[in-house]
Design a protein around this motif. Structure first.
Motif, PDB file in Angstrom:
ATOM      1  N   GLN A 190       0.841  -1.172   0.000  1.00  0.00           N
ATOM      2  CA  GLN A 190       0.000   0.000   0.000  1.00  0.00           C
ATOM      3  C   GLN A 190       0.884   1.231   0.000  1.00  0.00           C
ATOM      4  N   LEU A 191       0.555   2.207  -0.831  1.00  0.00           N
ATOM      5  CA  LEU A 191       1.314   3.458  -0.843  1.00  0.00           C
ATOM      6  C   LEU A 191       0.735   4.334   0.253  1.00  0.00           C
ATOM      7  N   ASN A 192       1.037   3.955   1.488  1.00  0.00           N
ATOM      8  CA  ASN A 192       0.393   4.610   2.626  1.00  0.00           C
ATOM      9  C   ASN A 192       1.327   4.547   3.825  1.00  0.00           C
ATOM     10  N   PRO A 193       1.874   5.690   4.229  1.00  0.00           N
ATOM     11  CA  PRO A 193       2.839   5.705   5.324  1.00  0.00           C
ATOM     12  C   PRO A 193       2.273   5.145   6.619  1.00  0.00           C
ATOM     13  N   LEU A 241       7.112   4.692  -6.251  1.00  0.00           N
ATOM     14  CA  LEU A 241       8.111   3.923  -6.980  1.00  0.00           C
ATOM     15  C   LEU A 241       7.402   3.159  -8.085  1.00  0.00           C
ATOM     16  N   ASN A 242       8.126   2.845  -9.131  1.00  0.00           N
ATOM     17  CA  ASN A 242       7.611   1.926 -10.144  1.00  0.00           C
ATOM     18  C   ASN A 242       7.280   0.599  -9.447  1.00  0.00           C
TER      19      ASN A 242
ATOM     20  N   ALA B 134      13.268   8.772  -4.583  1.00  0.00           N
ATOM     21  CA  ALA B 134      12.492   8.140  -3.516  1.00  0.00           C
ATOM     22  C   ALA B 134      13.383   7.596  -2.411  1.00  0.00           C
ATOM     23  N   ALA B 135      14.608   7.206  -2.762  1.00  0.00           N
ATOM     24  CA  ALA B 135      15.535   6.640  -1.770  1.00  0.00           C
ATOM     25  C   ALA B 135      16.323   7.738  -1.065  1.00  0.00           C
ATOM     26  N   GLY B 136      15.995   8.991  -1.348  1.00  0.00           N
ATOM     27  CA  GLY B 136      16.645  10.097  -0.641  1.00  0.00           C
ATOM     28  C   GLY B 136      18.050  10.408  -1.110  1.00  0.00           C
ATOM     29  N   PHE B 137      18.369  10.075  -2.349  1.00  0.00           N
ATOM     30  CA  PHE B 137      19.704  10.366  -2.868  1.00  0.00           C
ATOM     31  C   PHE B 137      19.854  11.861  -3.170  1.00  0.00           C
ATOM     32  N   SER B 246      18.041  -3.900  -9.767  1.00  0.00           N
ATOM     33  CA  SER B 246      19.237  -4.003  -8.920  1.00  0.00           C
ATOM     34  C   SER B 246      19.500  -2.680  -8.228  1.00  0.00           C
ATOM     35  N   ALA B 247      19.418  -1.593  -8.992  1.00  0.00           N
ATOM     36  CA  ALA B 247      19.681  -0.269  -8.430  1.00  0.00           C
ATOM     37  C   ALA B 247      18.701   0.035  -7.302  1.00  0.00           C
ATOM     38  N   GLY B 248      17.435  -0.337  -7.493  1.00  0.00           N
ATOM     39  CA  GLY B 248      16.420  -0.093  -6.463  1.00  0.00           C
ATOM     40  C   GLY B 248      16.748  -0.836  -5.175  1.00  0.00           C
TER      41      GLY B 248
END
Lengths: 261, 261
Positions: A190-193, A241-242, B134-137, B246-248
């Motif tokens: 779920q895209l839900n924090p 994210l994808n 999304a990963a905060g880079f 892989s990167a994800g």
């Protein structure tokens, strides 16, 4: 038997062309593999290959493989281009028997399983099957209204992982019930924090993970049936994210224990 | 100023069309954003938007945004279809100034950085930028001979992450030297079980991660310059993972510490 075909109006060619559609694949109970690599992978598995289709040039390069087929069709590059749903067909293709994707009531649910709820993009479905394979998953179950598992674009993205995993198409509600009946946890996403961070979950060896539709996520009714619903904490300002990336992160984290053995 | 254009032979239309190529983007120092969402994201950032292009119908839906542009072009759906490199243009587009992607010797290297060594597929490059966000880079650095960061397909996959991250194009060898000069670890990646498992690495808050070409991985000469080269242990029989997957996995694992704060 080796036959030479030069016209796209030949009935064999017409039939192969139909394998690009779900209806055609179901009618002939078959799908197409593109390229030597997939043909070789299929021959290593117990998949039944019925016909080999290639240009004279390509057929000459792998006589050992060609000799393993009862039916070999020598065709023009133009015919292959017409038949294959790809910009650059590799000069060789094979007709493979479609595996039975229906639940038969005797599936061993041990191990890690991925379920896809209405994932639309064939590349996403294929990539997730390939990633599930690499992450040591036992199988993938796709819902109706997902991209068909044997759609040519899915097959291209799977890169042969269909030979390593169990693949099913069916009603996810039924599958969730079966997992839960065997006390196997089922994790939704779920895209839900407010959902549970995936980092806090200890899935154990046997579990199922569900990924949802690209735009809309998982169906509410499925979210209500799971053991828990997971969330990937994100920093940055990306909104999501994808789905295939999320699936990769979750599969490699949750199945870590099995991967380390 | 609002102008109405009805012919694809108009000079503006010809110029926009050129933005689909790297040469055209460099000539005009501009690239195209497709759809209201990206236009709104750009307006929230400090990106300079020079022109708004839309159908009369779309322009009428967001008068507040339209009023923020000095140059507005009302065009036919046919013109937008001609200009945009997409099957279904959204009826609205904007011309954005191309950011300076060159290393200027004053980049703050703190935080997590992703480097891409000759990644060819625009969808992979765009997805990795989005995932890095999304990963905060802190930023992404792509080598020459990677897909261009402002290629329309990359822009589509980035989904606006170019407004949240620092983006550079340049010689990775130079960047590696800069990171190492500041004692920041640089991790390469390698499809080699003898490399270091990513699970054993404690990257800290400041690090750089390099992903390689889809078919060939990272260049040998770059692998030789890193602090360590990482591997994702895989089970199953898949031979590799998609580079963006892989990167994800690596970005979310290595930057976990920053993500949990």
């Amino acid at each position: 038997m080796r036959e030479q075909l030069t016209s796209i109006k030949n009935q064999h060619v017409k039939n192969w062309k139909k394998l690009a559609t779900k209806r055609g694949r179901e009618k002939f109970n078959a799908y197409l593999l593109d390229g030597w690599h997939l043909v070789e992978e299929a021959l290593k598995s117990d998949i039944h290959l019925t016909e080999l289709i290639g240009t004279a040039e390509e057929l000459a390069t792998h006589e050992d493989i060609v000799s393993r087929f009862d039916q070999v069709y020598e065709v023009t590059p133009m015919i292959l281009k017409h038949v294959m749903d790809t910009v650059t067909p590799q000069g060789i293709a094979a007709v493979a028997e479609l595996p039975d994707q229906r639940f038969n009531g005797q599936v061993d649910l041990k191990g890690a399983w991925l379920m896809l709820d209405r994932v639309q993009d064939p590349g996403n479905v294929g990539t997730m099957v390939r990633t599930a394979d690499a992450a040591g998953f036992a199988g993938v179950i796709v819902s109706h209204k997902s991209a068909d598992l044997f759609n040519p674009k899915v097959v291209r993205s799977m890169q042969g992982s269909q030979f390593h995993l169990k693949l099913y198409t069916g009603d996810l509600t039924k599958w969730i019930q079966d997992f839960k009946a065997q006390k196997i946890p089922v994790y939704g996403t779920q895209l839900n924090p407010k959902a549970k961070s995936f980092r806090t979950v200890n899935s154990g060896r046997n579990f199922a993970l569900i990924m949802g539709n690209e735009g809309h996520g998982m169906a509410e009714e499925l979210l209500a049936q799971t053991t828990a619903n997971l969330y990937i904490p994100m920093k940055g300002e990306a909104e999501s994210l994808n789905v295939a990336i999320s699936a990769g992160i979750l599969m490699f984290e949750l199945n870590q224990q099995a991967l380390n053995e």
